[in-house]
Design a protein around this motif. Structure first.
Motif, short mmCIF file in Angstrom:
data_model
loop_
_atom_site.label_atom_id
_atom_site.label_comp_id
_atom_site.label_asym_id
_atom_site.label_seq_id
_atom_site.Cartn_x
_atom_site.Cartn_y
_atom_site.Cartn_z
N MET A 1 43.53 36.59 52.60
CA MET A 1 43.26 37.50 51.16
C MET A 1 41.99 37.80 51.33
O MET A 1 41.43 38.41 50.58
N SER A 2 40.74 37.10 52.34
CA SER A 2 39.56 37.35 52.30
C SER A 2 39.18 38.81 53.03
O SER A 2 37.92 38.99 52.72
N ARG A 3 40.11 39.36 53.48
CA ARG A 3 39.84 40.76 54.34
C ARG A 3 39.53 41.59 53.22
O ARG A 3 40.15 41.49 52.20
N GLU A 4 38.43 42.63 53.50
CA GLU A 4 38.00 43.53 52.74
C GLU A 4 39.11 44.60 52.30
O GLU A 4 39.64 45.07 53.51
N ILE A 5 39.33 45.06 51.17
CA ILE A 5 40.37 46.09 50.92
C ILE A 5 39.89 47.27 51.21
O ILE A 5 38.59 47.71 50.62
N MET A 6 40.52 48.10 51.87
CA MET A 6 40.10 49.46 52.09
C MET A 6 41.12 50.19 51.38
O MET A 6 42.06 50.64 51.79
N PRO A 7 40.83 50.90 50.18
CA PRO A 7 41.54 51.14 49.38
C PRO A 7 42.04 52.58 49.58
O PRO A 7 43.28 52.85 49.10
N LEU A 8 41.18 53.76 49.95
CA LEU A 8 41.59 54.86 50.15
C LEU A 8 41.78 55.57 51.64
O LEU A 8 41.02 55.03 52.39
N SER A 9 42.63 56.36 51.79
CA SER A 9 42.73 57.06 53.08
C SER A 9 41.64 57.93 53.30
O SER A 9 41.18 58.41 52.23
N SER A 10 41.38 58.46 54.47
CA SER A 10 40.48 59.35 54.77
C SER A 10 40.68 60.72 54.22
O SER A 10 39.96 61.60 54.29
N THR A 11 42.16 60.95 54.17
CA THR A 11 42.56 62.27 53.68
C THR A 11 42.91 62.12 51.85
O THR A 11 43.43 61.17 51.51
N PRO A 12 42.40 63.31 51.47
CA PRO A 12 42.62 63.43 50.19
C PRO A 12 44.01 63.20 49.55
O PRO A 12 44.92 63.80 50.19
N SER A 13 44.34 62.17 48.65
CA SER A 13 45.80 61.83 48.46
C SER A 13 45.94 61.26 47.16
O SER A 13 44.99 61.10 46.12
N LEU A 14 47.28 61.74 46.56
CA LEU A 14 47.71 61.14 45.08
C LEU A 14 48.38 59.91 45.48
O LEU A 14 49.12 59.53 46.20
N TYR A 15 47.52 58.82 44.58
CA TYR A 15 48.16 57.55 44.67
C TYR A 15 48.71 57.19 43.38
O TYR A 15 48.43 57.18 42.23
N HIS A 25 47.45 40.12 34.05
CA HIS A 25 47.66 39.30 35.37
C HIS A 25 48.61 40.00 36.40
O HIS A 25 48.25 39.54 37.71
N ASP A 26 49.39 40.71 36.13
CA ASP A 26 50.30 41.27 36.99
C ASP A 26 49.75 42.59 37.82
O ASP A 26 50.37 42.86 38.80
N ILE A 27 48.37 42.82 37.50
CA ILE A 27 47.89 44.05 38.38
C ILE A 27 47.57 43.47 39.74
O ILE A 27 47.04 42.19 39.62
N SER A 28 47.82 44.15 40.57
CA SER A 28 47.41 43.72 42.04
C SER A 28 46.06 44.09 42.38
O SER A 28 45.27 44.84 41.90
N PRO A 29 45.30 43.22 43.32
CA PRO A 29 43.95 43.66 43.68
C PRO A 29 43.95 45.35 44.41
O PRO A 29 43.06 45.77 44.17
N ARG A 30 45.20 45.51 44.90
CA ARG A 30 44.87 46.60 45.45
C ARG A 30 44.93 47.74 44.44
O ARG A 30 44.34 48.66 44.71
N ALA A 31 45.53 47.62 43.58
CA ALA A 31 45.92 48.76 42.32
C ALA A 31 44.35 48.56 41.88
O ALA A 31 44.14 49.72 41.53
N VAL A 32 43.78 47.57 41.70
CA VAL A 32 42.51 47.82 40.87
C VAL A 32 41.36 48.38 41.75
O VAL A 32 40.59 49.29 41.38
N ALA A 33 41.29 47.95 43.15
CA ALA A 33 40.64 48.78 44.17
C ALA A 33 40.67 50.08 44.43
O ALA A 33 39.97 51.23 44.30
N VAL A 34 42.16 50.73 44.15
CA VAL A 34 42.47 52.20 44.27
C VAL A 34 41.79 52.88 42.86
O VAL A 34 41.41 53.90 42.94
N GLY A 36 39.65 52.02 41.04
CA GLY A 36 38.16 52.10 40.92
C GLY A 36 37.92 52.96 42.11
O GLY A 36 36.54 53.49 41.85
N ALA A 37 38.56 53.36 42.90
CA ALA A 37 37.91 54.15 44.08
C ALA A 37 38.03 55.76 44.07
O ALA A 37 37.41 56.45 44.60
N SER A 86 40.42 61.96 45.92
CA SER A 86 41.89 61.58 45.79
C SER A 86 41.83 61.17 44.19
O SER A 86 40.82 60.98 43.32
N VAL A 87 43.24 61.22 43.93
CA VAL A 87 43.44 60.80 42.46
C VAL A 87 44.70 59.69 42.27
O VAL A 87 45.49 59.61 43.21
#
Length: 286
Positions: A1-15, A25-34, A36-37, A86-87
């Motif tokens: 889990m120490s690996r840096e999260i790369m939240p977004l694709s290089s292509t504009p996308s809808l997440y 507490h149920d929100i995932s680290p990836r969700a927070v990263a996305v 925020g990005a 991205s949105v």
């Protein structure tokens, strides 16, 4: 889990981002990263979602996307994507576009040629199914039933013989009359999981016969409060199949997966789906 999260694709996308049902507490680290990005977040209720962003320390711009403006808001989302941004799409709680706004927006974004990426997480239907004990042989997500009793009973009657567990959402002001209709159509002995306020402070769930459900709700006014998920166990197997139904089912099972064979056998022969499903399990286990 120490690996840096790369939240977004290089292509504009809808997440399409799942957010907590109640427990933050149920929100995932990836969700927070996305969240925020992205350049903007399309939210069902911006005031409600602002509290989530504040709790996560995020300052991303919010835009409204709800049932009354979904087409216009989808156009705004597509314009942002066309500009290279991205949105994210979120609902008030759980997974967007599942009995919540968002499905039409997702379809329009896909039609416009942009990727749509799921950021999975909480889903009230799956959470309730997982604690029901009814999901072993499959399930069907129905969502909200019609608000009027006559239409609701007609919708339920079409599901009467379904062998899959059935998952419904219901509002607090209709829950009492809904369980009465469930018992009337499915019979008082079928079991139901009533889950309310999942993951929240006053979370409650109980499994009981449908005939007992109205009394359980009436026993405590607090049981009528909150957001409800109902999981009804599948129809019990009917006794006996005709020779033609047996023949057709056996032929289909030799060529198709079990569920597809059962569905086609029911369409071809008119035999009850639950009886065909039970017989198919017997044949497969033989």
């Amino acid at each position: 889990m120490s690996r840096e999260i790369m939240p977004l694709s290089s292509t504009p996308s809808l997440y399409v981002v799942a957010t907590p049902l109640g427990n933050l507490h149920d929100i995932s680290p990836r969700a927070v990263a996305v969240l925020g990005a992205v350049a903007a977040i399309a939210a069902e209720d911006t005031r409600h979602s602002q509290r989530l962003l504040d709790a996560c320390g995020l300052r991303t711009r919010l835009m409204a996307l709800h049932e009354h403006n979904e087409q216009a808001a989808a156009g705004q989302v597509i314009r942002l994507l066309e500009e290279g941004d991205s949105v994210a799409l979120i609902s008030d709680a759980g997974t967007p576009a599942v009995s919540d706004p968002g499905a039409r927006a997702v379809a329009r974004v896909r039609e416009a040629g942009f990727p749509v990426i799921a950021v999975p997480g909480p889903c009230a239907a799956v959470a309730a199914l997982s604690i029901s004990g009814f999901g072993e042989h499959g399930f069907r997500f129905v969502g909200f039933l019609p608000p009027k009793s006559a239409a609701r009973r007609a919708a339920l009657d079409a599901l009467r013989d379904d062998a899959d567990a059935l998952i419904f959402y219901e509002a607090p002001h209709r829950i009492a009359e809904c369980v009465v209709d469930l018992a009337a159509v499915f019979g008082p002995q079928r079991r139901v999981l009533i889950a309310r306020e999942l993951t929240k402070l006053h979370e409650q769930s109980v499994v009981l016969a449908l005939g007992e459900a109205p009394g359980w709700l009436d026993a405590d006014p607090n049981r009528l409060r909150g957001e409800f998920v109902l999981v009804v166990e599948g129809a019990p197997p009917a006794s006996g199949l005709g020779a033609e139904a047996e023949r057709v089912l056996a032929l289909l099972l030799a060529e198709l997966p079990l569920k597809a064979a059962v569905r086609l056998a029911a369409e071809i022969t008119g035999a009850p789906k639950n009886a065909l499903y039970a017989r198919a399990l017997e044949l497969k286990g033989a």
